[in-house]
Design a protein around this motif. Sequence first.
Motif, PDB file in Angstrom:
ATOM      1  N   ASP A 120      72.668 100.314  22.671  1.00 58.61           N
ATOM      2  CA  ASP A 120      71.392  99.661  22.364  1.00 58.61           C
ATOM      3  C   ASP A 120      70.216 100.616  22.538  1.00 58.61           C
ATOM      4  O   ASP A 120      69.233 100.543  21.802  1.00 58.61           O
ATOM      5  N   MET A 121      70.318 101.517  23.499  1.00 59.40           N
ATOM      6  CA  MET A 121      69.262 102.517  23.675  1.00 59.40           C
ATOM      7  C   MET A 121      69.252 103.498  22.505  1.00 59.40           C
ATOM      8  O   MET A 121      68.193 103.834  21.971  1.00 59.40           O
ATOM      9  N   GLU A 122      70.448 103.942  22.089  1.00 58.43           N
ATOM     10  CA  GLU A 122      70.543 104.885  20.970  1.00 58.43           C
ATOM     11  C   GLU A 122      70.026 104.266  19.672  1.00 58.43           C
ATOM     12  O   GLU A 122      69.367 104.933  18.864  1.00 58.43           O
ATOM     13  N   ASP A 123      70.325 102.986  19.465  1.00 59.30           N
ATOM     14  CA  ASP A 123      69.945 102.303  18.227  1.00 59.30           C
ATOM     15  C   ASP A 123      68.573 101.654  18.293  1.00 59.30           C
ATOM     16  O   ASP A 123      68.134 101.015  17.328  1.00 59.30           O
ATOM     17  N   ASN A 124      67.896 101.766  19.430  1.00 54.31           N
ATOM     18  CA  ASN A 124      66.605 101.094  19.623  1.00 54.31           C
ATOM     19  C   ASN A 124      66.711  99.589  19.355  1.00 54.31           C
ATOM     20  O   ASN A 124      65.784  98.979  18.807  1.00 54.31           O
ATOM     21  N   SER A 125      67.840  99.005  19.727  1.00 49.58           N
ATOM     22  CA  SER A 125      68.036  97.578  19.507  1.00 49.58           C
ATOM     23  C   SER A 125      67.168  96.780  20.480  1.00 49.58           C
ATOM     24  O   SER A 125      67.003  97.164  21.645  1.00 49.58           O
ATOM     25  N   GLU A 126      66.661  95.666  19.998  1.00 46.34           N
ATOM     26  CA  GLU A 126      65.779  94.835  20.819  1.00 46.34           C
ATOM     27  C   GLU A 126      66.481  93.612  21.380  1.00 46.34           C
ATOM     28  O   GLU A 126      66.102  93.112  22.444  1.00 46.34           O
ATOM     29  N   THR A 133      67.709  93.323  25.035  1.00 52.52           N
ATOM     30  CA  THR A 133      68.675  94.311  25.485  1.00 52.52           C
ATOM     31  C   THR A 133      68.337  94.750  26.911  1.00 52.52           C
ATOM     32  O   THR A 133      67.184  94.657  27.345  1.00 52.52           O
ATOM     33  N   HIS A 135      67.927  97.524  28.560  1.00 53.19           N
ATOM     34  CA  HIS A 135      66.911  98.540  28.857  1.00 53.19           C
ATOM     35  C   HIS A 135      65.492  98.050  28.613  1.00 53.19           C
ATOM     36  O   HIS A 135      64.534  98.689  29.068  1.00 53.19           O
ATOM     37  N   LEU A 136      65.331  96.909  27.930  1.00 50.93           N
ATOM     38  CA  LEU A 136      64.002  96.369  27.674  1.00 50.93           C
ATOM     39  C   LEU A 136      63.558  95.351  28.718  1.00 50.93           C
ATOM     40  O   LEU A 136      62.434  94.848  28.645  1.00 50.93           O
ATOM     41  N   SER A 273      70.816  96.395  12.096  1.00 49.96           N
ATOM     42  CA  SER A 273      70.196  97.657  11.688  1.00 49.96           C
ATOM     43  C   SER A 273      71.193  98.607  11.033  1.00 49.96           C
ATOM     44  O   SER A 273      70.906  99.790  10.897  1.00 49.96           O
ATOM     45  N   LYS A 277      70.113 102.299   9.711  1.00 46.31           N
ATOM     46  CA  LYS A 277      70.682 103.433  10.438  1.00 46.31           C
ATOM     47  C   LYS A 277      71.704 104.217   9.618  1.00 46.31           C
ATOM     48  O   LYS A 277      72.267 105.197  10.091  1.00 46.31           O
TER      49      LYS A 277
END
Length: 384
Positions: A120-126, A133, A135-136, A273, A277
Amino acid sequence: MLFQNVIKHCRHYTAPVSAICKPSDVFTNLSNEFPYYLPKIIKTSLTKKKYEDNIEIKERIKNLSEYHTLAREPIQGKLTFLAFDALAESKDLTEEKLHQVQVLAWAVELVQSYFIIGDDMEDNSETRCGKPTWHLLPDVGLLAINDASMLRSFIYEMLKNNFDQNTSTKVENYVNEAFLTINIGQYMDIMMSKSKDFNKFTVEQYNFLNDHKSSFYTVKLPILLALELCNKVSQDSYENVNKICTDLGILLQMQNDVMDYIDRDSAPVKTSSDIQKKKCSWPAVTALQHFNEEQRREFMNCYGRWESEKVERVRELYKEINLPHLYRLEEQRINKTVLEKIKKLPDNATPSADFFYKIFDFIHQYTEDISPSILKSNVSMSAI
């Protein structure tokens, strides 16, 4: 459905698919206990560490472990229970073994949760499973890197402190194999997304990528761990699992890829995405096989772009070739191939043909439905 025409020709397999995999009391009880079992595992896993009484650490591990794991359908965990139930003899149904199979089910689910954080961090997933996610979250951010590392270490603590040394070494080796194959698959996935050569988007490349990225940890790992717990691992059993379950794991990933496309507005398992991507996804690979020259030209111009009109045009191109119908045809082809492989197993095979029919039936219930409604219930594999 067409695949049922194949089933009736299979040895030992004359009943409808749903009748073969009727849940036993053991499977039902294990599945019902799963969402509430983590505190017991934390207690048995951290007893030998000096932070066993550190409430903050224990709560962090609990919250980290449960956040994504309990938000999705635990397919890998349930597959672990199903395999154990099908393999276990009466002597295996002890309180200790039933505890250990819960540990294994949580381990396979946490392997996925670990990779989800980085993915999720690599893909900037929300979002994933309708939630922000990891990390958010307000108290996480870049601390997610340390959290993921702590989660991976906790998996090994679970295995080391809940099994004897001989068994823990073996199951740890399988888990480490899962980590390595997923890491290779993730690397291949990213490098394919960076490629400017759409000629590399082939079925062979897709299958090779997803045998590493998803097939091993999704289907093979739960079965191998159950075999180990029941002391039935051999070179032949490993090869049988690999031969039959590779296609089932790839099929699960195909279904996940198709659902990413079908309905982006129905609370998807993760933020959609794949198009933006430029993922080597099943829709992209299949579409390139069926496009005419003009469609292929438009696709190459739009795929991997973030502009909304470009993304929408790719979706329209998928509709033009009736992608869900193509998925259904490929699903039926894979089902037929898998059932033929099962039929060819010798009578004394370990695991048995009947065992693999149960696995087939279990996986099929997840791959057969690609309607938008399935997205709302998060029953799909929360794939990385």
